[in-house]
Structures are given as C-alpha cells and as structure tokens.
Design a protein around this motif. Sequence first.
Motif, PDB file in Angstrom:
ATOM      1  N   VAL A  41      12.037  15.826  89.527  1.00 54.33           N
ATOM      2  CA  VAL A  41      13.138  15.170  88.803  1.00 54.33           C
ATOM      3  C   VAL A  41      14.416  15.174  89.644  1.00 54.33           C
ATOM      4  N   ALA A  42      14.759  16.332  90.180  1.00 57.24           N
ATOM      5  CA  ALA A  42      15.963  16.402  91.013  1.00 57.24           C
ATOM      6  C   ALA A  42      15.802  15.547  92.269  1.00 57.24           C
ATOM      7  N   TYR A  43      14.628  15.555  92.872  1.00 60.78           N
ATOM      8  CA  TYR A  43      14.352  14.749  94.073  1.00 60.78           C
ATOM      9  C   TYR A  43      14.467  13.260  93.763  1.00 60.78           C
ATOM     10  N   ALA A  44      13.902  12.855  92.609  1.00 60.20           N
ATOM     11  CA  ALA A  44      13.930  11.440  92.231  1.00 60.20           C
ATOM     12  C   ALA A  44      15.346  10.958  91.975  1.00 60.20           C
ATOM     13  N   VAL A  45      16.171  11.795  91.333  1.00 60.05           N
ATOM     14  CA  VAL A  45      17.542  11.393  91.012  1.00 60.05           C
ATOM     15  C   VAL A  45      18.422  11.384  92.264  1.00 60.05           C
ATOM     16  N   ARG A  46      18.294  12.430  93.085  1.00 60.55           N
ATOM     17  CA  ARG A  46      19.238  12.612  94.189  1.00 60.55           C
ATOM     18  C   ARG A  46      18.795  11.938  95.485  1.00 60.55           C
ATOM     19  N   THR A  47      17.493  11.835  95.717  1.00 54.92           N
ATOM     20  CA  THR A  47      17.014  11.253  96.972  1.00 54.92           C
ATOM     21  C   THR A  47      16.493   9.828  96.786  1.00 54.92           C
ATOM     22  N   LEU A  48      15.702   9.619  95.732  1.00 58.68           N
ATOM     23  CA  LEU A  48      15.141   8.289  95.513  1.00 58.68           C
ATOM     24  C   LEU A  48      16.099   7.370  94.755  1.00 58.68           C
ATOM     25  N   GLY A  49      17.175   7.940  94.204  1.00 58.09           N
ATOM     26  CA  GLY A  49      18.190   7.133  93.527  1.00 58.09           C
ATOM     27  C   GLY A  49      17.767   6.600  92.178  1.00 58.09           C
ATOM     28  N   LEU A  50      16.830   7.287  91.495  1.00 58.98           N
ATOM     29  CA  LEU A  50      16.361   6.828  90.196  1.00 58.98           C
ATOM     30  C   LEU A  50      17.290   7.305  89.083  1.00 58.98           C
ATOM     31  N   THR A  51      17.417   6.485  88.041  1.00 57.72           N
ATOM     32  CA  THR A  51      18.140   6.881  86.835  1.00 57.72           C
ATOM     33  C   THR A  51      17.219   7.700  85.937  1.00 57.72           C
ATOM     34  N   ALA A  52      17.772   8.211  84.824  1.00 53.44           N
ATOM     35  CA  ALA A  52      16.933   8.941  83.870  1.00 53.44           C
ATOM     36  C   ALA A  52      15.798   8.057  83.367  1.00 53.44           C
ATOM     37  N   THR A  53      16.110   6.780  83.113  1.00 52.00           N
ATOM     38  CA  THR A  53      15.066   5.852  82.678  1.00 52.00           C
ATOM     39  C   THR A  53      14.024   5.662  83.773  1.00 52.00           C
ATOM     40  N   GLY A  54      14.475   5.533  85.017  1.00 45.97           N
ATOM     41  CA  GLY A  54      13.555   5.366  86.135  1.00 45.97           C
ATOM     42  C   GLY A  54      12.646   6.558  86.318  1.00 45.97           C
ATOM     43  N   VAL A  55      13.190   7.754  86.150  1.00 50.18           N
ATOM     44  CA  VAL A  55      12.355   8.963  86.232  1.00 50.18           C
ATOM     45  C   VAL A  55      11.298   8.943  85.137  1.00 50.18           C
ATOM     46  N   GLY A  56      11.721   8.573  83.915  1.00 42.84           N
ATOM     47  CA  GLY A  56      10.765   8.506  82.812  1.00 42.84           C
ATOM     48  C   GLY A  56       9.676   7.480  83.056  1.00 42.84           C
ATOM     49  N   VAL A  57      10.044   6.352  83.687  1.00 39.25           N
ATOM     50  CA  VAL A  57       9.049   5.317  83.968  1.00 39.25           C
ATOM     51  C   VAL A  57       8.023   5.809  84.986  1.00 39.25           C
ATOM     52  N   THR A  58       8.480   6.462  86.056  1.00 40.41           N
ATOM     53  CA  THR A  58       7.527   6.947  87.053  1.00 40.41           C
ATOM     54  C   THR A  58       6.588   7.994  86.456  1.00 40.41           C
ATOM     55  N   LEU A  59       7.133   8.859  85.619  1.00 38.99           N
ATOM     56  CA  LEU A  59       6.278   9.835  84.944  1.00 38.99           C
ATOM     57  C   LEU A  59       5.339   9.150  83.965  1.00 38.99           C
ATOM     58  N   GLY A  60       5.806   8.067  83.323  1.00 43.61           N
ATOM     59  CA  GLY A  60       4.960   7.319  82.402  1.00 43.61           C
ATOM     60  C   GLY A  60       3.818   6.620  83.112  1.00 43.61           C
ATOM     61  N   ILE A  61       4.037   6.214  84.369  1.00 45.23           N
ATOM     62  CA  ILE A  61       2.970   5.589  85.148  1.00 45.23           C
ATOM     63  C   ILE A  61       1.806   6.558  85.332  1.00 45.23           C
TER      64      ILE A  61
END
Length: 409
Positions: A243-263
């Motif tokens: 989660v921290a990697y996705a937000v800080r390095t990949l530039g994902l929003t909270a919604t984007g993190v949820g989508v990747t986990l949903g995949i």
Amino acid sequence: MPKPPAAALPSAFKRIGWSNLFAQFSEQIALAAAPLAAVLLLSAGPAETGWLQMAQTLPFLLLSIPAGLLVDRASRRTLMVLSEMLRALSLVATLVLMASGLLTLPLLAIMGFVGAIGTVCYNVAAPALIPAIVPRAQLADANRWLELARSLAYSGGPAIGGAIVAWTGASLAYVAATTLSLLAVVLLAGLSEQKQSARSRRDLLHDLVEGARFLAGHTLLRPILVTAIVFNTSWFVLQAVYVAYAVRTLGLTATGVGVTLGIYGAGMMIGAYAAPAIARRIPFGVMIALGPLGGLLAAVVMLLTIWFPHGALAGLSFFLFGAGPVLWSIATLTLRQAITPNAMLGRVSAFITTATFGARPVGAALGAIVATHYGVEACLAVATVGFFIQFLVIIASQVPRLRALPEPA
C-alpha cells in the motif's frame, strides 16, 4: 453469489456459502481500509504498515492450533457464530475510536488483532463443518463455490473499501464491514446443529500429537504444508509494504490501490470458474503446481515495477496472484477433506491454517524489517526469491507423486 453448477448442494451448505460471502466481503473491506487509514490518517510509512499487517495476522500463527483442538471437541456451527460476532465487535470498536478522534496506530493494530482471532476460528471450523453437510462426491463442487464467493469478495472488497475511503473517509468503510459481518452471523445462527461422531475425551496434548503425526507422516499433505509456509511468508513480505509502495512510488490513489487489490479477486474468480475445465485436461498434481507457478510469475511482474513503475503492472501481478493460487486452494482443500478422518479434520485444518496464515505475520515482520533497513525494492526482491523456492519445493516433491492420482471424488 455464484450459482452452483449441476447437482444442487444442500440448503444448509448454501447458508454457509452466503455467510462466507458476507464475512469475506467484510474482512476484505476492513483489510483494505486499515492500511489506507494508517497511511492517510495516521501518516504511517512502509515499516509501520508492515507491523500493522503483522498484528492483523499474528493470531493465525498463535491460535490456529488451539482453535483446531476446540473445533474437534465443540459445536462447529456455534464456534463460527461466536467467532464472527467477535470480529464484528472489533470493527465496531475501531469505528468508535475513529469517530471520537482517539484512534492511533497501536489501537488500530490491536483491533485488527482481536478481529483476526474471530477470523482464525471461523476459517478453521468451516472446512471441518463442510464434510458433515455435503456428500463426499460434491466436496469439490462445494469448495469451488466457496472459492468463487471468496473471489467475489477479494475482487469487490478492496475496490469498495478503497473507494469508500477515498470518497467519504475510513469510518464509512468500517460501517459497511460491520453490517456485512452481522449478516454473516445471522445466516450462521439459522443453521441447524450438525451431529458429530462420539469420541472419547482424551487430553489435549494427545490430540495435538495425533493430528501432527498424521499430517507430518502423510506423503501427500506434508509437501503441501511446506509449500504453504514458504508461499505465504513471501506473499506477506510483499503485502506488508504494497500500500505504501503503491501510493508513494507508483503514484496510485486510494481508489487505485483498491482497484489493484480488487484485480487479485478477479483473477481468483476467473481461476475458480476455469478450475473444472482445467481439472479435466491435466493431471491432478499438475493442477496443484499451477498455484506456486502463478505466484512466481506474479512476483516477477511486481519486481519489474522497480524499473517500470506503472499501476498496470501491479494490477497484472495481482491478477496472476489470484488466478493461479485459487486452483491450489480448491485442489488441496478437496484432497485434504477426502483423505483426512472427520474426527481429525479440525486439527489438520488448524495445522494447515497455521502454515497458510501463520506464516503471514512472519512475512509481514520480515517485510517491515527489510523495508526499514534496505528499502521497499529489497522487499520485492526477497519476495520473488521466496516464490521461486516454493515453486521448486512443489515441483520436486509433489508433482511426481500426484501425476497419476485421480481427482478425489
């Protein structure tokens, strides 16, 4: 919930199936909301989210075996009801702390720990209860239905949890999780008690040793146990920092993190739907090996995000993490239920749960330590090495023995 194919499963199982769906959705929404709340509300970094993941999974390591001993001695239905009620109470307590402004990272971790106690008991009791309700010939179908329900939860839960946190804040996510958990309790409470075979009361140590000896001595179950330990340790080295990697390095929003986990859940769903067709075309042992192979390929794809930091690659990685290992879950659970005496199912399920989930706090702690001293990228590398090792273990020990084994009926 996905419609069961062909022969109708017993109505009692359908109540468990719906309860399982609601409980899984509740758990996934809460698990998605917790690290997001830690990062967005409490300013947690990768190391802190790693320790949070450890706290939320530690009961699987500490309590799975005691829960298995209890499952073989008590009402499995009642134990599942009480367990889900405990998890609902932990969600309510988290919500109250959040609403009152008293929530801290340690308190969030404690509430996650308490909720996980309920999840442990539920997860150990469910596989032991199913064979008492479902005819042996329909076990694979029942397990596939449960995996489809779990896939829906893994697909929709994180996405819903992430979207709720992004749009309205974490508190509403906990309201949704609590509501679903209470629905799961109501469905389980309406299930009639299942008769268990009478057995003499022996001391707990004897029962524990008996279950451990059966599992360690079985040529089919022992390699599954070892592979589960390595797989889940590696999985949570990655999960601890994602989660921290996705937000800080990949530039994902909270919604984007949820989508990747949903995949991840979408991959599980596709794998579960494809399981019967795959089982008809390949040997049973090869189907078991597809899980470790999927994990290895997924870890390699996630490792590539170090050089190509795109959310799409993270989504592909989670899809592979879902599609391959779900075949492992269906096949190994069916095999375990078919070859384990019913009176011992609770203990054997407990040992498998300890391996499957108990390795997770170890992986989360390892991820937190590696992230602190060497950075998040080192965690991705360590996880990839672990997935390579577990693939070698299952190839070397399991496939040759199972190649000619027919699928359990």
